[in-house]
Structure formats: structure tokens, C-alpha cells
Scaffold this active site. Structure first.
Site, PDB file in Angstrom:
ATOM      1  CD  GLU A 155       8.630   1.440  10.414  1.00  0.00           C
ATOM      2  OE1 GLU A 155       7.464   2.012   9.665  1.00  0.00           O
ATOM      3  OE2 GLU A 155       9.398   0.623  10.280  1.00  0.00           O
ATOM      4  CG  ASN A 204      -0.182  -0.007   2.500  1.00  0.00           C
ATOM      5  OD1 ASN A 204       0.707  -0.424   2.803  1.00  0.00           O
ATOM      6  ND2 ASN A 204      -1.091   0.136   3.559  1.00  0.00           N
ATOM      7  CB  CYS A 261      -1.846   0.382   8.687  1.00  0.00           C
ATOM      8  SG  CYS A 261      -0.758   1.776   8.627  1.00  0.00           S
ATOM      9  CD  GLU A 290       5.142   0.654  12.754  1.00  0.00           C
ATOM     10  OE1 GLU A 290       3.870   0.798  13.209  1.00  0.00           O
ATOM     11  OE2 GLU A 290       5.903   1.005  13.403  1.00  0.00           O
TER      12      GLU A 290
HETATM   13  P1  NAP Z   1       0.952  -8.748   4.006  1.00  0.00           P
HETATM   14  O1  NAP Z   1       0.157  -9.800   3.310  1.00  0.00           O
HETATM   15  O2  NAP Z   1       1.049  -9.107   5.312  1.00  0.00           O
HETATM   16  O3  NAP Z   1       2.117  -8.773   3.119  1.00  0.00           O
HETATM   17  C1  NAP Z   1       3.126  -7.828   3.570  1.00  0.00           C
HETATM   18  C2  NAP Z   1       4.725  -8.305   3.325  1.00  0.00           C
HETATM   19  O4  NAP Z   1       4.840  -9.441   3.704  1.00  0.00           O
HETATM   20  C3  NAP Z   1       4.687  -8.548   1.757  1.00  0.00           C
HETATM   21  O5  NAP Z   1       5.872  -8.100   1.339  1.00  0.00           O
HETATM   22  C4  NAP Z   1       4.283  -9.980   1.605  1.00  0.00           C
HETATM   23  O6  NAP Z   1       4.981 -10.541   0.529  1.00  0.00           O
HETATM   24  C5  NAP Z   1       5.255 -10.472   2.945  1.00  0.00           C
HETATM   25  N1  NAP Z   1       4.824 -11.894   3.443  1.00  0.00           N
HETATM   26  C6  NAP Z   1       3.545 -12.525   3.203  1.00  0.00           C
HETATM   27  N2  NAP Z   1       3.775 -13.763   3.561  1.00  0.00           N
HETATM   28  C7  NAP Z   1       5.146 -13.934   4.194  1.00  0.00           C
HETATM   29  C8  NAP Z   1       5.773 -15.067   4.839  1.00  0.00           C
HETATM   30  N3  NAP Z   1       5.245 -16.048   4.967  1.00  0.00           N
HETATM   31  N4  NAP Z   1       7.103 -14.819   5.189  1.00  0.00           N
HETATM   32  C9  NAP Z   1       7.548 -13.431   5.070  1.00  0.00           C
HETATM   33  N5  NAP Z   1       6.870 -12.432   4.446  1.00  0.00           N
HETATM   34  C10 NAP Z   1       5.681 -12.569   4.045  1.00  0.00           C
HETATM   35  O7  NAP Z   1       0.231  -7.196   4.242  1.00  0.00           O
HETATM   36  P2  NAP Z   1      -0.370  -6.560   2.695  1.00  0.00           P
HETATM   37  O8  NAP Z   1      -1.617  -7.088   2.503  1.00  0.00           O
HETATM   38  O9  NAP Z   1       0.612  -6.245   1.817  1.00  0.00           O
HETATM   39  O10 NAP Z   1      -0.689  -5.217   3.471  1.00  0.00           O
HETATM   40  C11 NAP Z   1      -1.943  -4.762   4.330  1.00  0.00           C
HETATM   41  C12 NAP Z   1      -1.369  -4.706   5.715  1.00  0.00           C
HETATM   42  O11 NAP Z   1      -0.446  -4.026   6.158  1.00  0.00           O
HETATM   43  C13 NAP Z   1      -2.622  -4.314   6.321  1.00  0.00           C
HETATM   44  O12 NAP Z   1      -3.065  -5.117   7.379  1.00  0.00           O
HETATM   45  C14 NAP Z   1      -2.370  -2.889   6.910  1.00  0.00           C
HETATM   46  O13 NAP Z   1      -2.879  -2.482   7.999  1.00  0.00           O
HETATM   47  C15 NAP Z   1      -0.989  -3.372   7.032  1.00  0.00           C
HETATM   48  N6  NAP Z   1      -0.108  -2.009   7.198  1.00  0.00           N
HETATM   49  C16 NAP Z   1       0.340  -1.499   8.520  1.00  0.00           C
HETATM   50  C17 NAP Z   1       1.021  -0.572   8.314  1.00  0.00           C
HETATM   51  C18 NAP Z   1       1.777   0.060   9.648  1.00  0.00           C
HETATM   52  O14 NAP Z   1       2.628   0.897   9.653  1.00  0.00           O
HETATM   53  N7  NAP Z   1       1.133  -0.238  10.879  1.00  0.00           N
HETATM   54  C19 NAP Z   1       1.425   0.322   7.206  1.00  0.00           C
HETATM   55  C20 NAP Z   1       0.931  -0.257   6.269  1.00  0.00           C
HETATM   56  C21 NAP Z   1       0.194  -1.397   6.073  1.00  0.00           C
HETATM   57  P3  NAP Z   1       4.095 -10.705  -0.664  1.00  0.00           P
HETATM   58  O15 NAP Z   1       3.764  -9.442  -0.957  1.00  0.00           O
HETATM   59  O16 NAP Z   1       5.261 -11.335  -1.675  1.00  0.00           O
HETATM   60  O17 NAP Z   1       3.054 -11.870  -0.416  1.00  0.00           O
END
Ligand code: NAP
Length: 485
Positions: free
Chosen positions: A463, A157, A289, A255
Site C-alpha cells: 500500500e 487500530n 502492526c 496487510e
Molecule cells: P482482525 O481481528 O483480523 O480484524 C480485522 C478486520 O477483519 C475487522 O474489520 C474484523 O471485523 C474483520 N473480520 C474478522 N473476522 C472476519 C471474517 N471471518 N471475515 C471477514 N472479516 C473478518 O484484526 P484486528 O484485531 O482488528 O487488528 C489487529 C491486527 O491487525 C494485528 O494483527 C495487526 O498487526 C494487524 N494490522 C496490520 C496492519 C498492516 O498494515 N500490516 C495494519 C494495522 C493492523 P470485526 O471488527 O467486526 O470483528
């Protein structure tokens, strides 16, 4: 019009200063969410490439840790300049792979640059301590040292700025890193490699690997050379990484997901609240998020708020992010779209009233109409789950206690917002909300100067702010004896 090729679109891994393909030669397609067209490919890497990237980072660390704080600060200043000099091209690449409007993409690159500049400044302030000694013949001091190789895993995102918040403090502290951008938006991550080259950051300080998340993630967690994992993404994956990182007792920063409440009290400035609501809900098409997941509005202003929010929501210009004046791009993919639809179906089945929007946009693809749902109740899915889309459910409340209880009734604790013109209420409510970040009469509060992060299942660590570099530093206590007469 778009250029045919973007100078920052790299389709290779960066390992030890070399741009390389996956060992297998296999690739993954990267798609433009606004039209479904394939933009290009990136390597489908796995364990072996990740292990080599970690080795390269460890090798680079041996000399990088000896650079001075001023040298690293200057590197980051050059990186900041490289970002700002290329803001338009980087923003275009971001919009192409992620979908957000060009204006928002430019803003994200600006935010990346601001983070880099902040940590260029913080690099020179990693002070230790000299402690008054309890012994006459000994001196007691505390030094800060870089932790070593850092693994950085980021979501789709904010594919540029989420990496900025990790790479910049890592460099500032004297750490080297291996980054894994999200599969859906890898180019804005890989662009950091080119920017680092332009800024004269030594080879191996930043390594970037794309490919199979579980394989890359497992190696990053298991490899003892990695001393810290910094992750931004879902709570589900964060928990997985936490448990895997435990085997080698790494430092972790998480995060994770949010479920932001937005409270509007009877005494609020309603127009200001709606203005804040628009940015806190619809930024990045609701895919942040810190986006509001639940609006709680006091009964006295409920109808007026819903009416004003619906009017502003229906005025949003939806379209491909590259088009002039567009405020709402597509959702990242069909899965995200189906999930948002499911939330709306669930709400209407339970008595929610769609005031505006509520369905897939006439533009097709993964576009969804900005949506306001009135008469939301705690039984609806969005009470507990992240929507991650342009849907604004509005709940009604009567008392301050009720609003606080509803706002805190979640496993998450990232950002929250509330609007009131009563100073006493402002201090009461900010103290009661169990969140890492609170916006009082403000809907957009993120800035590099302040610590960003959550409590409860929204994460660990911060962060930005002066806190943002702490997790990249080890504390070393040194006792110097034999100093008596
Ligand atoms: P995600 O599915 O958890 O993916 C995040 C990252 O983790 C991607 O690079 C993904 O790779 C990787 N990943 C997935 N499975 C993994 C595994 N088994 N081992 C290591 N890495 C793995 O999250 P998203 O859908 O991309 O992002 C949305 C989420 O992020 C929402 O819940 C949002 O709230 C949260 N977010 C939080 C913040 C904050 O600062 N708190 C900021 C932005 C977003 P792939 O893409 O290759 O699957």
C-alpha cells in the site's frame, strides 16, 4: 471539552448513496474505551445488506470506470480538502471510539489526507506500454484498467488511515468499493461516506456496511462481482479470507500481523536509538502492526539502553486520549489488556525482570502501564507472538550474526529497525533482515510515498508508493493486426 455530538458520527450503512439501517433493525453498541460509555450504535448487517452494497458498487462502476484520470484526481483532491478542513472533528471522533491521544488521532487524519493526495497524483500516472512489435504488420500495447468492485476490510487500530490506503487507490484507479470497518471503531470508517458526499464523489462509488464480520466477509469473498479483496488485520483472519477468495479467484492484498525486531548495536547513537524506540514501541499504546515487539541490544550497551528506555517509558503521560498532554491512551478493550498481562506473567515466570511498569494502570479500565522487561529470552511468548500493547522486552545479544538470526526467527516479516553508526554494518544488516520495511537509525518510517507491506506471513501486496495502485488495476495486452502495406 468534547462536543456532545460529532458531525461525522453516522450510525447507518451507506449503500448506493443512501444511509440505511440493517434489514433486521438490529444494532451494535460502540463503546468509548477510555470510560466504557456507549457512544452510539451502528447497524448489525449481514449477507443481504452486503450483497446490495456490492450490487450498488457494480452499478456505479459501469459509469465510474469511464471517468477520466483527471476527473478522479480532482475528486480525490476535494476529498483531501474535506479531510483537512475537518481534521479536528474527525480526530475527536477517532479518539472517542479508539482511545488514542488527540495528537495521534490528528496525525492519523493527516496521514489519511496525505494518502488521498498521493493517490490523487498517482491517478494520472497509470501508464501502460507500447512494446516494440516483433511483427511488421502489428502493433503491441498494454493498457491498465480498473479491476472492478473492491472489498475493503479494516482493523480498529487505525480506523481512518487504513481505509484511506484502500479507498484512495481504488478511486484513483476507477474502481468502486464496499468497505467493512472494524466493529469496535466503525465511526471513522462511516465518516468516509460523509466526506465522499462532501467531495462530490458519485453515489455507489463508496459503500460502507457494518455488522457481523463473518457474514459480511463471506459474501464479500463469495460474490463474483467483487474482483479484489484488500484486507488489513490479523494473519489468522487474512488466511481465512485468502482461502475463501480462492473460490472466485479474486485479486488479494493482505496487510497482516507483525513481530518487529529493533536491533541496537554497540556502535549506535544510544540517545537516538532510545528516541526511535519510544515511537516504535509506544505509538497507539503499542497497538500498531509495525510496533517493536522485540528489542535486541548488544551486550556493550545493554544496561545503558535499558536504563534510558525505562526512564523515558516511565515519563509517558497515560490517560484518556482527549486530555491535554496525554501520550498513552487505554488499550482497545479488556481482552487486549488481559493478553498483555499474560505476556508479562509469562516473561516474569521465565526469568524476565520488570524494570518499569508491568501491571494494570491505577486509572483502571483498560489502561496499562508502559512496561520495560529486561533479560528477555527466546523462550518467552513475545519472541513469536504480537504483543499489541505497551510492553518492551529487551533481549541481550553478543554478535551481529546472532542478532540477525534472532530477528529473523519469526513467521512474520513486516517492519524492522536497527541502529548502528557503522556504514558497512548498515548495508550488511539491511540485506540480511527478512522484512518488507527496514528503518535504519529511524523508528518511524511510514509515508505515502513509500511501499508499505510485509513478506512471509505479514502479507501480500503493497500500500502506498507507486506500487500501491497496481493491485487495483488489470493489465490488458492488445495486439492490433492488419497494419501492413
Ligand atoms: P482482525 O481481528 O483480523 O480484524 C480485522 C478486520 O477483519 C475487522 O474489520 C474484523 O471485523 C474483520 N473480520 C474478522 N473476522 C472476519 C471474517 N471471518 N471475515 C471477514 N472479516 C473478518 O484484526 P484486528 O484485531 O482488528 O487488528 C489487529 C491486527 O491487525 C494485528 O494483527 C495487526 O498487526 C494487524 N494490522 C496490520 C496492519 C498492516 O498494515 N500490516 C495494519 C494495522 C493492523 P470485526 O471488527 O467486526 O470483528
Amino acid at each position: 471539552m468534547l462536543k456532545q455530538s460529532n458531525p461525522f458520527m453516522k450510525q447507518a450503512n451507506l449503500i448506493g448513496g443512501e444511509w440505511v439501517a440493517a434489514d433486521s433493525g438490529e444494532t451494535i453498541d460502540v463503546v468509548n474505551p477510555a470510560n466504557g460509555q456507549v457512544l452510539g450504535t451502528v447497524p448489525k448487517s449481514g449477507q443481504a445488506e452486503t450483497a446490495r452494497a456490492i450490487d450498488a458498487a457494480q452499478k456505479a462502476f459501469e459509469s465510474f470506470r469511464k471517468t477520466t484520470a483527471l476527473e478522479r484526481s480532482n475528486m480525490l483532491r476535494r476529498l483531501h480538502a474535506a479531510l483537512m478542513d475537518n481534521q479536528d472533528a474527525l480526530a475527536e471522533l477517532l479518539t472517542l471510539e479508539q482511545g488514542k491521544s488527540l495528537a495521534e488521532a490528528k496525525g492519523e487524519i493527516g496521514a489519511s489526507a496525505a494518502n488521498v493526495l498521493w493517490f490523487a497524483e498517482e491517478a494520472r500516472r497509470t501508464y501502460g506500454d507500447v512494446i516494440p512489435s516483433p511483427w511488421a504488420d502489428r502493433r503491441v500495447m498494454v493498457n491498465k484498467e480498473p479491476v472492478g468492485v473492491v472489498a475493503a476490510i479494516t482493523p480498529w487500530n487505525f480506523p481512518s488511515s487504513m481505509l484511506a490506503r484502500k479507498i484512495a487507490p481504488a478511486i484513483a484507479a476507477g474502481c468502486t468499493s464496499v468497505a467493512k470497518p472494524a466493529e469496535l471503531t466503525p465511526y471513522s470508517g462511516l465518516a468516509w461516506g460523509l466526506l465522499a458526499e462532501e467531495a462530490g464523489i458519485p453515489p455507489g462509488v463508496i459503500n460502507i456496511v457494518t455488522g457481523t464480520a463473518s457474514e459480511i466477509g463471506d459474501e464479500l469473498c463469495a460474490n463474483p462481482l467483487v474482483r479484489k479483496i484488500t484486507f488489513t488485520g490479523s494473519t489468522r483472519v487474512g488466511k481465512l479470507l485468502l482461502s475463501k477468495a480462492a473460490a472466485t479467484v479474486k485479486k488479494v492484498s493482505m496487510e497482516l500481523g507483525g513481530n518487529a525486531p529493533f536491533l541496537v548495536f554497540d556502535d549506535a547513537d544510544l540517545d537516538r536509538a532510545v528516541e526511535g524506540a519510544m515511537v516504535a514501541k509506544y505509538r497507539n499504546s503499542g497497538q500498531t502492526c509495525v510496533c517493536t515487539n522485540r528489542f535486541f541490544v548488544q551486550a556493550g550497551v545493554y544496561d545503558a539502553f535499558v536504563e534510558k528506555l525505562a526512564k523515558a517509558s516511565s515519563a509517558l503521560k497515560v490517560g484518556p486520549g482527549v486530555e491535554d498532554g496525554v501520550q498513552q491512551g487505554p488499550l482497545i478493550d479488556e481482552t487486549a489488556l488481559a493478553k498483555v498481562e499474560e505476556f508479562v506473567t509469562d516473561a516474569t515466570a521465565k526469568g524476565g525482570k520488570v524494570v518499569v511498569g508491568g501491571k494494570r494502570h491505577a486509572l483502571g479500565g483498560s489502561f496499562f502501564e508502559p512496561t520495560v522487561i529486561a533479560e528477555a529470552t527466546p523462550k518467552m511468548k513475545f519472541m513469536k507472538e504480537e504483543i499489541f500493547g505497551p510492553v518492551a522486552p529487551v533481549f541481550r545479544f553478543e554478535t551481529e550474526e546472532e542478532a540477525i538470526a534472532l530477528a529473523n526467527d519469526t513467521d512474520y516479516g513486516l517492519a524492522c529497525y536497527f541502529y548502528t553508526n557503522d556504514l558497512r554494518r548498515a548495508f550488511r544488516v539491511m540485506g540480511e533482515l527478512k522484512y518488507g520495511m527496514v528503518g535504519v537509525n529511524e523508528g518511524l518510517i511510514t509515508t505515502p510515498e513509500a511501499p508499505f507491506g510485509g513478506v512471509k506471513e505479514s502479507g501480500l501486496g503493497r500500500e502506498g508508493g507507486h506500487q500501491g495502485i497496481e493491485d487495483y488495476l488489470d493489465t490488458k495486452y492488445v495486439c492490433i493486426g492488419g497494419l501492413g502495406d
